[in-house]
Design an enzyme around this catalytic site. Structure first.
Site, PDB file in Angstrom:
ATOM      1  N   ASN A   1     -62.407  -1.049  23.426  1.00 21.14           N
ATOM      2  CA  ASN A   1     -61.913  -0.327  22.242  1.00 21.14           C
ATOM      3  C   ASN A   1     -61.631  -1.212  21.027  1.00 21.14           C
ATOM      4  OD1 ASN A   1     -59.673  -1.358  23.601  1.00 21.14           O
ATOM      5  ND2 ASN A   1     -58.329   0.186  22.724  1.00 21.14           N
TER       6      ASN A   1
ATOM      7  N   GLU B   1     -52.522  -6.728  29.762  1.00 21.79           N
ATOM      8  CA  GLU B   1     -52.156  -5.744  28.731  1.00 21.79           C
ATOM      9  C   GLU B   1     -52.869  -4.453  29.094  1.00 21.79           C
ATOM     10  OE1 GLU B   1     -49.979  -5.772  26.536  1.00 21.79           O
ATOM     11  OE2 GLU B   1     -49.503  -7.901  26.480  1.00 21.79           O
TER      12      GLU B   1
ATOM     13  N   CYS C   1     -54.636   1.573  22.550  1.00 25.07           N
ATOM     14  CA  CYS C   1     -53.537   1.513  23.523  1.00 25.07           C
ATOM     15  C   CYS C   1     -52.200   1.789  22.838  1.00 25.07           C
ATOM     16  CB  CYS C   1     -53.517   0.155  24.196  1.00 25.07           C
ATOM     17  SG  CYS C   1     -53.577  -1.177  23.009  1.00 25.07           S
TER      18      CYS C   1
ATOM     19  N   GLU D   1     -48.937 -11.923  24.128  1.00 20.07           N
ATOM     20  CA  GLU D   1     -50.117 -12.454  23.453  1.00 20.07           C
ATOM     21  C   GLU D   1     -49.790 -12.664  21.977  1.00 20.07           C
ATOM     22  OE1 GLU D   1     -54.014 -11.490  25.010  1.00 20.07           O
ATOM     23  OE2 GLU D   1     -53.283  -9.453  25.215  1.00 20.07           O
TER      24      GLU D   1
END
Ligand code: NAD
Length: 478
Positions: A149, A246, A280, A458
């Site tokens: 994505n 993640e 997300c 991250e």
């Protein structure tokens, strides 16, 4: 038809087979044919990375900083071309696609700076005469596994810090978006010694698994679904490799009575529907206080109806297609499930025909929903959002937190008190006040709580937590 190979030890190597990459806005168009790496080729890529690691990690921070800076400059100079490829391959609207490529360029520039911003400590020992140094060292070879994505930005925010802190990389992109991965690899590899960066394309079950099984992989950075994340956690734990996950989200956007209506509608439109809802951090649960509920829904439907769903390369397009047939089937399934659960479908949720055959879906909005419905508990990952009516701040917060996920959350309010309480009490890694739940800066930490993430954050300076390990050295000078 153009054919694109894997990058192993600095050479472009053919795979066992090639798969076509179909444009979701025009299924008659194939972007290219991409090599599928064989397990032995994954092994060879890991071997090349492991062989060059001692040299790369000791070549000096200036060489690394210069390489990352040059990669960032080239990405920025070619952002329009990369953005067009992304729009064709993944279906994101062109302006968002160019924005994603730009972000990737900035990420490499940022980590060029991080390379020389060294951290460490020299401490006194409790033993007289002994000196203590605490340093951060690279892990070694990092396996990077990414979803479809954000096919340029997510690889960039893993690859750049991995390289900056002295690691070598074997990159396995999602098989739906090999074009962006290949283009990124083609830029990166020209600025690095052979073997420091490798690209292995293919499926999760063959290429991903081969990567996880190899003991020379010292760390795995993964973004994707919860189910794949669990497999990665199990494989890495079993052999003691470091990992970072993640995963999904079911992000709430709370709208209180005192919210500015235009801000609230903008946040909902951007958070729920831009990028076709395939983020997300998308706000798929709109938790709206009773006093503004009807007015908000009316204004939101007006805006949804004005959104143009079409080919992402057309300048007037707001929302491109869903990424592929299986994601479209999943979205349509959830529209059906929502109706069966008793939610009221106010608009959208239907396939749309455009000039070319593609996976076009009209943005859907459900009302009269409650938080126990499957449409409010499971990640749909499409342009589908639902409104949950609430009696006030306390109930809204409790609904917002009633989820297994905890990636991003937002609130629209003019009350400083409500904003402060929400920032304090929401169980999410990222909190937005009067801003969409999606859309984050590149120089600060990214990640979630609860089932959304595992391991250290991250991005930004926090990225060194994952990509380095700490060494404590004692010395008695003689
Ligand atoms: P996915 O889990 O299907 O695939 C992700 C990657 O894992 C792909 O490269 C895939 O090939 C690989 N993979 C699959 N099976 C594997 C296996 N057995 N071993 C090793 N690798 C394997 O996810 P997706 O459909 O590509 O992406 C959508 C998901 O990603 C959504 O759930 C979304 O929420 C999540 N996502 C999360 C974030 C975040 O930062 N939290 C960001 C973007 C997307």
């Amino acid at each position: 038809m153009d054919k694109f190979n894997n990058l192993i030890g600095g050479e472009w190597i053919e795979g066992g087979t090639f798969v076509p990459n179909i444009n979701p806005s025009n299924t008659n168009e194939t972007i290219g044919e991409y090599a599928q790496a064989e397990p032995e080729q994954v092994t060879a890529a890991i071997g090349a990375a492991a062989a060059v690691f001692p040299r790369w990690s000791r070549d000096g921070i200036q060489a690394r900083a210069d390489a990352l800076d040059a990669i960032g400059s080239e990405i920025l100079a070619r952002k329009e071309e990369l953005g067009r490829l992304l729009a064709r391959e993944e279906g994101k609207a062109l302006s968002e696609s160019i924005g994603e490529a730009t972000r990737a360029g900035h990420i490499f520039k940022y980590f060029s700076g991080e390379t020389v911003r060294q951290v460490g400590d020299r401490l006194a020992s409790v033993r007289p005469g002994v000196e203590i140094d605490i340093t951060r060292e690279p892990l070694g070879v990092i396996g990077i596994i990414t979803p479809w994505n954000f096919p340029i930005a997510i690889p960039a925010w893993k690859i750049a810090p991995a390289l900056a802190f002295g690691n070598c990389v074997v990159f396995k992109p999602a098989n739906l978006v090999p074009g962006c991965a290949w283009a990124l690899a083609e830029i990166i590899h020209r600025h690095l010694p052979s073997g420091v960066f490798n690209l292995v394309m293919g499926t999760g079950s063959i290429v991903g698994s081969s990567l996880l099984e190899d003991r020379r992989i010292n760390g795995v950075s993964f973004t994707g679904s919860v189910s794949t994340g669990s497999l990665i956690a199990a494989a890495c734990s079993q052999r003691g490799a470091k990992f970072q996950l993640e995963m999904g989200g079911k992000n709430p956007l709370v709208i209180l009575n005192d919210a500015d209506l235009e801000t609230a509608v903008n946040c909902a439109i951007n958070g729920a529907y831009f990028s076709t809802g395939q983020r997300c951090t998308a706000s798929s649960r709109l938790i709206v206080e009773a006093g503004i509920h009807d007015e908000f829904i009316e204004a939101l439907i007006t805006r949804i109806n004005s959104l143009r769903v079409d080919d992402p390369l057309k300048p007037e397009t707001d929302i491109g297609p869903v990424v592929d047939q299986s994601q479209l089937d999943q979205d349509l399934d959830y529209v059906r499930i929502g109706r069966e659960e008793g939610a009221e479908l106010l608009c959208g949720g239907e396939m749309i025909e455009r000039d070319n055959p593609g996976f076009y879906l009209s943005p859907a909005l459900f009302a009269q929903t409650h938080n126990d419905m499957r449409i409010n508990r499971e990640e749909i990952f499409g342009p589908v959002a639902s409104v949950i009516k609430t009696s006030g701040f306390d109930e809204a917060l409790s609904i917002a937190n009633d989820t297994e996920f905890g990636l991003s959350a937002g609130i629209c309010t003019k009350s400083l008190r409500a904003a402060s309480l929400f920032k304090r009490d929401i169980q999410a890694g990222m909190v937005m006040v009067n801003l969409p739940t999606a859309g984050v800066d590149y120089h600060v930490p990214f990640g979630g709580m609860k089932g959304s993430s595992f391991g250290s954050r991250e991005q930004g300076s926090y990225a060194n937590e994952f990509y380095t390990t700490v060494k404590t050295a004692y010395c008695l000078p003689q």
